[in-house]
Design a protein around this motif. Structure first.
Motif, PDB file in Angstrom:
ATOM      1  N   PRO A  35      38.513  18.455  40.726  1.00 23.02           N
ATOM      2  CA  PRO A  35      38.048  18.465  39.337  1.00 23.02           C
ATOM      3  C   PRO A  35      39.065  17.857  38.370  1.00 23.02           C
ATOM      4  CG  PRO A  35      37.766  20.620  40.377  1.00 23.02           C
ATOM      5  CD  PRO A  35      38.619  19.802  41.293  1.00 23.02           C
ATOM      6  N   ARG A  36      38.566  17.193  37.349  1.00 30.23           N
ATOM      7  CA  ARG A  36      39.458  16.672  36.305  1.00 30.23           C
ATOM      8  C   ARG A  36      40.142  17.821  35.573  1.00 30.23           C
ATOM      9  NH1 ARG A  36      38.979  11.325  34.920  1.00 30.23           N
ATOM     10  NH2 ARG A  36      37.246  10.193  35.885  1.00 30.23           N
ATOM     11  N   ALA A  37      39.379  18.885  35.319  1.00 30.24           N
ATOM     12  CA  ALA A  37      39.931  20.092  34.705  1.00 30.24           C
ATOM     13  C   ALA A  37      39.926  21.187  35.768  1.00 30.24           C
ATOM     14  CB  ALA A  37      39.103  20.513  33.493  1.00 30.24           C
ATOM     15  N   ARG A  38      41.099  21.681  36.112  1.00 24.28           N
ATOM     16  CA  ARG A  38      41.227  22.642  37.209  1.00 24.28           C
ATOM     17  C   ARG A  38      41.335  24.060  36.666  1.00 24.28           C
ATOM     18  NH1 ARG A  38      42.093  20.785  42.445  1.00 24.28           N
ATOM     19  NH2 ARG A  38      42.314  22.523  43.905  1.00 24.28           N
ATOM     20  N   GLY A  39      40.580  24.966  37.264  1.00 21.14           N
ATOM     21  CA  GLY A  39      40.646  26.365  36.873  1.00 21.14           C
ATOM     22  C   GLY A  39      41.794  27.075  37.570  1.00 21.14           C
ATOM     23  N   ILE A  40      42.567  27.842  36.815  1.00 25.46           N
ATOM     24  CA  ILE A  40      43.618  28.676  37.389  1.00 25.46           C
ATOM     25  C   ILE A  40      43.613  30.031  36.690  1.00 25.46           C
ATOM     26  CG2 ILE A  40      45.098  26.689  37.950  1.00 25.46           C
ATOM     27  CD1 ILE A  40      46.914  27.621  35.599  1.00 25.46           C
ATOM     28  N   LEU A  41      44.163  31.019  37.357  1.00 31.42           N
ATOM     29  CA  LEU A  41      44.423  32.320  36.743  1.00 31.42           C
ATOM     30  C   LEU A  41      45.932  32.449  36.585  1.00 31.42           C
ATOM     31  CD1 LEU A  41      42.153  35.092  38.350  1.00 31.42           C
ATOM     32  CD2 LEU A  41      42.485  34.641  35.922  1.00 31.42           C
ATOM     33  N   PRO A  42      46.451  32.283  35.371  1.00 36.94           N
ATOM     34  CA  PRO A  42      47.899  32.430  35.183  1.00 36.94           C
ATOM     35  C   PRO A  42      48.345  33.834  35.604  1.00 36.94           C
ATOM     36  CG  PRO A  42      46.877  31.405  33.270  1.00 36.94           C
ATOM     37  CD  PRO A  42      45.769  31.910  34.125  1.00 36.94           C
ATOM     38  N   LEU A  43      49.341  33.909  36.454  1.00 30.04           N
ATOM     39  CA  LEU A  43      49.753  35.206  36.977  1.00 30.04           C
ATOM     40  C   LEU A  43      50.393  36.083  35.910  1.00 30.04           C
ATOM     41  CD1 LEU A  43      51.143  34.189  40.478  1.00 30.04           C
ATOM     42  CD2 LEU A  43      48.853  34.966  39.847  1.00 30.04           C
ATOM     43  N   ASP A  44      50.882  35.466  34.834  1.00 28.16           N
ATOM     44  CA  ASP A  44      51.473  36.255  33.756  1.00 28.16           C
ATOM     45  C   ASP A  44      50.527  36.401  32.571  1.00 28.16           C
ATOM     46  OD1 ASP A  44      51.485  33.651  32.903  1.00 28.16           O
ATOM     47  OD2 ASP A  44      53.574  33.634  32.227  1.00 28.16           O
ATOM     48  N   GLY A  45      49.262  36.002  32.759  1.00 28.64           N
ATOM     49  CA  GLY A  45      48.319  36.077  31.646  1.00 28.64           C
ATOM     50  C   GLY A  45      46.998  36.713  32.000  1.00 28.64           C
ATOM     51  N   PHE A  46      46.966  37.479  33.090  1.00 31.24           N
ATOM     52  CA  PHE A  46      45.741  38.150  33.503  1.00 31.24           C
ATOM     53  C   PHE A  46      45.412  39.260  32.505  1.00 31.24           C
ATOM     54  CE2 PHE A  46      43.215  41.148  36.028  1.00 31.24           C
ATOM     55  CZ  PHE A  46      42.284  40.295  36.598  1.00 31.24           C
ATOM     56  N   HIS A  47      44.161  39.320  32.096  1.00 30.41           N
ATOM     57  CA  HIS A  47      43.753  40.269  31.057  1.00 30.41           C
ATOM     58  C   HIS A  47      43.050  41.484  31.662  1.00 30.41           C
ATOM     59  CE1 HIS A  47      42.387  41.969  27.333  1.00 30.41           C
ATOM     60  NE2 HIS A  47      41.120  41.810  27.661  1.00 30.41           N
ATOM     61  N   VAL A  48      43.663  42.643  31.495  1.00 28.63           N
ATOM     62  CA  VAL A  48      43.061  43.898  31.935  1.00 28.63           C
ATOM     63  C   VAL A  48      42.503  44.599  30.702  1.00 28.63           C
ATOM     64  CG1 VAL A  48      43.432  46.115  33.086  1.00 28.63           C
ATOM     65  CG2 VAL A  48      44.694  44.095  33.850  1.00 28.63           C
ATOM     66  N   SER A  49      41.196  44.606  30.574  1.00 30.39           N
ATOM     67  CA  SER A  49      40.568  45.252  29.421  1.00 30.39           C
ATOM     68  C   SER A  49      40.703  46.771  29.517  1.00 30.39           C
ATOM     69  CB  SER A  49      39.086  44.877  29.345  1.00 30.39           C
ATOM     70  OG  SER A  49      38.395  45.428  30.455  1.00 30.39           O
ATOM     71  N   ARG A  50      40.440  47.441  28.432  1.00 30.52           N
ATOM     72  CA  ARG A  50      40.517  48.903  28.433  1.00 30.52           C
ATOM     73  C   ARG A  50      39.502  49.502  29.395  1.00 30.52           C
ATOM     74  NH1 ARG A  50      41.176  50.540  21.979  1.00 30.52           N
ATOM     75  NH2 ARG A  50      43.237  49.558  21.680  1.00 30.52           N
ATOM     76  N   SER A  51      38.314  48.912  29.432  1.00 28.10           N
ATOM     77  CA  SER A  51      37.277  49.445  30.321  1.00 28.10           C
ATOM     78  C   SER A  51      37.653  49.227  31.786  1.00 28.10           C
ATOM     79  CB  SER A  51      35.929  48.798  30.020  1.00 28.10           C
ATOM     80  OG  SER A  51      35.976  47.388  30.236  1.00 28.10           O
ATOM     81  N   LEU A  52      38.254  48.055  32.099  1.00 28.86           N
ATOM     82  CA  LEU A  52      38.688  47.804  33.464  1.00 28.86           C
ATOM     83  C   LEU A  52      39.830  48.746  33.846  1.00 28.86           C
ATOM     84  CD1 LEU A  52      38.713  46.246  36.105  1.00 28.86           C
ATOM     85  CD2 LEU A  52      40.054  44.449  34.976  1.00 28.86           C
ATOM     86  N   ALA A  53      40.754  48.965  32.917  1.00 31.20           N
ATOM     87  CA  ALA A  53      41.852  49.903  33.187  1.00 31.20           C
ATOM     88  C   ALA A  53      41.307  51.303  33.457  1.00 31.20           C
ATOM     89  CB  ALA A  53      42.820  49.928  32.008  1.00 31.20           C
ATOM     90  N   ARG A  54      40.302  51.718  32.715  1.00 26.65           N
ATOM     91  CA  ARG A  54      39.700  53.039  32.949  1.00 26.65           C
ATOM     92  C   ARG A  54      39.066  53.104  34.331  1.00 26.65           C
ATOM     93  NH1 ARG A  54      38.006  52.632  27.468  1.00 26.65           N
ATOM     94  NH2 ARG A  54      35.955  51.890  28.157  1.00 26.65           N
ATOM     95  N   THR A  55      38.396  52.022  34.715  1.00 22.86           N
ATOM     96  CA  THR A  55      37.766  51.984  36.038  1.00 22.86           C
ATOM     97  C   THR A  55      38.803  52.122  37.140  1.00 22.86           C
ATOM     98  OG1 THR A  55      35.936  50.600  35.257  1.00 22.86           O
ATOM     99  CG2 THR A  55      36.402  50.567  37.620  1.00 22.86           C
TER     100      THR A  55
END
Length: 212
Positions: A35-55
């Protein structure tokens, strides 16, 4: 792809920044993509929402590593449209046997309810697919995967493409040349997906919420 793809050729492709996909599960052919634009998950920028943290804090899940790799791949392919065809099943099995492919599984009792699988090379994790059979199971799997990559010496989590689901968790797109630079850096060092034990929920949340 005129030549039959081998596990070694697949690894060489990943190292060059390309990956194979089929048009559908019934199409025997595989095609290379970059892909011209590549998807990545930055290891220092992962977002844990409050609802996910509760889960995660609420528990009820057990995280396992590499205990049901083929079942995870099959679950990821069990959807109306999939790019995982028979040749890819065979290749992923071969990479798993060689120690280059891994699964992180989310269990509830004896039921496999979510998971992620991918290919590792150097310090890069090439995330192939994920699935969820109960709410938030794939998000739980990604949280534990990102934490594991950070603790095990990885520097790149390649998601190939960016979906709204991944974007909500901190995923971004980067240009092809920037991806190649990050890939080269990741391949210059080693990491081990199985190097650390599965942590408890509190430890994961403490580490992940410090950077989310």
């Amino acid at each position: 792809m005129a030549q039959e793809l081998t596990a070694g050729m697949l690894l060489s492709g990943y190292a060059r920044g390309i990956f194979p996909m089929a048009q559908s599960r019934d199409d025997p052919e595989l095609f290379w993509f970059e892909p011209r634009a590549r998807g990545i998950l930055p290891l220092d920028g992962f977002h844990v929402s409050r609802s996910l943290a509760r889960t995660i804090r609420r528990g009820g899940f057990e995280i396992r590593i590499d205990t049901a790799f083929r079942a995870v791949v099959e679950a990821c392919a069990a959807r109306e449209e999939t790019w995982i065809n028979a040749p890819l099943f065979t290749l992923y099995d071969a990479l798993f046997a060689m120690g280059y492919a891994h699964s992180l599984e989310v269990w509830r009792g004896e039921a496999l309810v979510g998971g992620v699988f991918g290919v590792t090379l150097g310090g890069a994790f090439f995330g192939e697919s994920m699935f969820s059979r109960v709410p938030d199971a794939s998000k739980v799997a990604l949280t534990y995967t990102v934490d594991r990559l950070r603790q095990s010496g990885f520097s790149l989590f390649d998601t190939q493409y960016l979906t709204p689901h991944l974007a909500s968790l901190g995923g971004v797109e980067i240009p092809r040349l920037e991806y190649r630079r990050r890939l080269a850096e990741a391949l210059s060092h080693t990491a081990d997906f199985t190097a650390v034990p599965v942590p408890d929920a509190q430890s994961v949340l403490q580490r992940m919420t410090q950077t989310s």
